[in-house]
Motif scaffolding. Structure first.
Motif, PDB file in Angstrom:
ATOM      1  N   PHE A  93      39.285  43.450 -33.340  1.00 28.57           N
ATOM      2  CA  PHE A  93      37.845  43.701 -33.407  1.00 28.57           C
ATOM      3  C   PHE A  93      37.575  45.185 -33.630  1.00 28.57           C
ATOM      4  CE2 PHE A  93      33.931  45.044 -31.275  1.00 28.57           C
ATOM      5  CZ  PHE A  93      33.004  44.315 -32.004  1.00 28.57           C
ATOM      6  N   THR A  94      38.264  46.043 -32.891  1.00 30.48           N
ATOM      7  CA  THR A  94      38.054  47.483 -33.011  1.00 30.48           C
ATOM      8  C   THR A  94      38.381  47.968 -34.420  1.00 30.48           C
ATOM      9  OG1 THR A  94      38.603  47.750 -30.665  1.00 30.48           O
ATOM     10  CG2 THR A  94      38.663  49.723 -32.043  1.00 30.48           C
ATOM     11  N   ASP A  99      35.659  49.861 -39.973  1.00 40.27           N
ATOM     12  CA  ASP A  99      35.279  49.881 -41.391  1.00 40.27           C
ATOM     13  C   ASP A  99      33.763  49.828 -41.552  1.00 40.27           C
ATOM     14  OD1 ASP A  99      37.944  49.931 -42.105  1.00 40.27           O
ATOM     15  OD2 ASP A  99      38.101  47.751 -42.252  1.00 40.27           O
ATOM     16  N   VAL A 100      33.092  49.062 -40.700  1.00 39.74           N
ATOM     17  CA  VAL A 100      31.634  48.958 -40.774  1.00 39.74           C
ATOM     18  C   VAL A 100      30.984  50.229 -40.253  1.00 39.74           C
ATOM     19  CG1 VAL A 100      29.614  47.668 -39.969  1.00 39.74           C
ATOM     20  CG2 VAL A 100      31.724  46.457 -40.524  1.00 39.74           C
ATOM     21  N   LEU A 101      31.480  50.734 -39.143  1.00 39.38           N
ATOM     22  CA  LEU A 101      30.860  51.900 -38.502  1.00 39.38           C
ATOM     23  C   LEU A 101      31.013  53.167 -39.326  1.00 39.38           C
ATOM     24  CD1 LEU A 101      31.910  51.183 -34.806  1.00 39.38           C
ATOM     25  CD2 LEU A 101      29.726  50.696 -35.933  1.00 39.38           C
ATOM     26  N   TRP A 122      37.048  43.517 -21.888  1.00 39.08           N
ATOM     27  CA  TRP A 122      38.052  44.425 -22.426  1.00 39.08           C
ATOM     28  C   TRP A 122      37.670  45.881 -22.171  1.00 39.08           C
ATOM     29  CZ3 TRP A 122      37.766  41.538 -27.724  1.00 39.08           C
ATOM     30  CH2 TRP A 122      38.504  40.361 -27.646  1.00 39.08           C
ATOM     31  N   GLY A 123      36.398  46.203 -22.382  1.00 33.11           N
ATOM     32  CA  GLY A 123      35.964  47.592 -22.239  1.00 33.11           C
ATOM     33  C   GLY A 123      36.652  48.478 -23.264  1.00 33.11           C
ATOM     34  N   ALA A 128      33.295  50.387 -26.898  1.00 33.15           N
ATOM     35  CA  ALA A 128      32.731  51.568 -27.549  1.00 33.15           C
ATOM     36  C   ALA A 128      32.309  51.240 -28.975  1.00 33.15           C
ATOM     37  CB  ALA A 128      33.750  52.708 -27.542  1.00 33.15           C
ATOM     38  N   ALA A 129      33.123  50.446 -29.659  1.00 33.98           N
ATOM     39  CA  ALA A 129      32.775  50.044 -31.020  1.00 33.98           C
ATOM     40  C   ALA A 129      31.530  49.173 -31.021  1.00 33.98           C
ATOM     41  CB  ALA A 129      33.946  49.301 -31.662  1.00 33.98           C
TER      42      ALA A 129
END
Length: 327
Positions: A93-94, A99-101, A122-123, A128-129
């Motif tokens: 996921f991160t 790529d999007v961020l 998960w934290g 953060a993402a």
């Protein structure tokens, strides 16, 4: 994926309607015919509500309307969505979110409640993402109030969506209909949705005619839609009607309960009894809270602890399988 994009492009350009299967969470799946006009209306209304076209992270399967709509919105926006590779894990996921961020303009994604819960657990980099997205659409199932509160406290910009394949996906955001969407409550208490996002109809059946009556009970409070649960999920125990969603809401607010599904199981004396599948631990205090809030009839008489609730589609609990486990 390329084949689906081609079919979507054809539908958006006025070609044949896209046939999308329902989740089948409450019966046999049906094929919903979604013309390009409904898909375009949904994408335009979503962008208008969120803050304009942007770049999307595709984290849901494209066999269901939520994933398909991420592709539609991306096609309309002229952006390329990032796709989550493999199972939903913190690292994958991160990496996909990065790529999007990195893109200019608004950044969006759509998740089901289970995925949101996992990211909160998960934290770290994954959380953060997630908090860096301009909007995180959550749909497919009811979002438990404690999870919503935890997400917002963590800085995640959650937008709760309500809708279904028959309405081209979510058409009510945080209780308020998107532009052009109408919401009514029928005399039987069912949610009725109208507007340009409504599908043509089911394959081989009569057209919807611009309105779709759901199987969900709801009410309008100060102009906002509150969904109370499915009418066909109501439990009749000794003549008392119990709404599983109401019981679930009380239980999810109790310490130690991470997920719950309340169902009716056959009972020779009462017709049905209330049963609960619980992920986590259910205390006597939790049962007392149900009694205080909803009355004695709503208290689960059978509690089964499971590692995870059975699912029939992403984010949708398989209530038939849950009833079998509880019974």
């Amino acid at each position: 994926m390329d084949l689906l994009r081609g079919r979507l492009r054809a539908a958006l350009d006025g070609g044949p309607a896209l046939a999308v299967p329902t989740s089948g969470s409450t019966g046999e799946p049906k094929s919903v015919l979604l013309p390009g006009s409904a898909l375009l209306a949904s994408a335009a209304a979503t962008h208008a509500r969120l803050g304009g076209p942007g770049t999307w992270l595709l984290a849901l399967p494209t066999t269901h309307i939520a994933g398909i709509q991420v592709l539609v919105r991306s096609l309309v926006a002229g952006t390329t969505p990032a796709e989550l590779a493999g199972p939903f894990r913190g690292k994958s996921f991160t990496e996909a979110a990065a790529d999007v961020l990195a893109a200019d303009g608004p950044r969006y994604t759509a998740l089901v409640p289970t995925q949101l819960t996992r990211v909160l657990e998960w934290g770290g980099d994954a959380l953060a993402a997630l908090r860096s997205f301009d909007a995180v659409l959550i749909g497919g199932a009811a979002l438990a109030p404690p999870v919503l509160a935890a997400a917002r406290e963590a800085g995640v910009r959650v937008v709760r969506t309500y809708g279904m394949t028959e309405t081209a996906g979510g058409c009510v955001y945080d209780g308020l209909p998107l532009d052009g969407v109408s919401v009514e409550i029928t005399a039987a208490g069912l949610v009725r949705l109208g507007g340009p996002t409504v599908a043509h109809g089911y394959a081989g059946s009569a057209p919807f005619g611009g309105w779709f009556t759901t199987s969900d009970l709801g009410e309008l409070v100060d102009g906002r839609l509150q969904v109370l649960g499915r009418a066909d999920d109501l439990i009749n125990t000794g003549g008392e009607k119990v709404a599983p969603a109401a019981v679930e809401a009380v239980l999810l607010a109790q310490p130690g309960v991470r997920a719950v599904c309340v169902v009716g199981v056959p009972d020779p004396e009462w017709g049905q009894r209330v049963a609960a599948l619980v992920v986590g631990a259910l205390s006597q205090d939790a049962l007392a809270a149900v009694r205080a809030a909803l009355g004695a009839a709503a208290v689960p008489r059978r509690v089964v602890t499971v590692d995870a609730l059975p699912e029939k589609a992403p984010g949708k609990v398989d209530r038939a399988a849950a009833a079998a486990l509880a019974g």
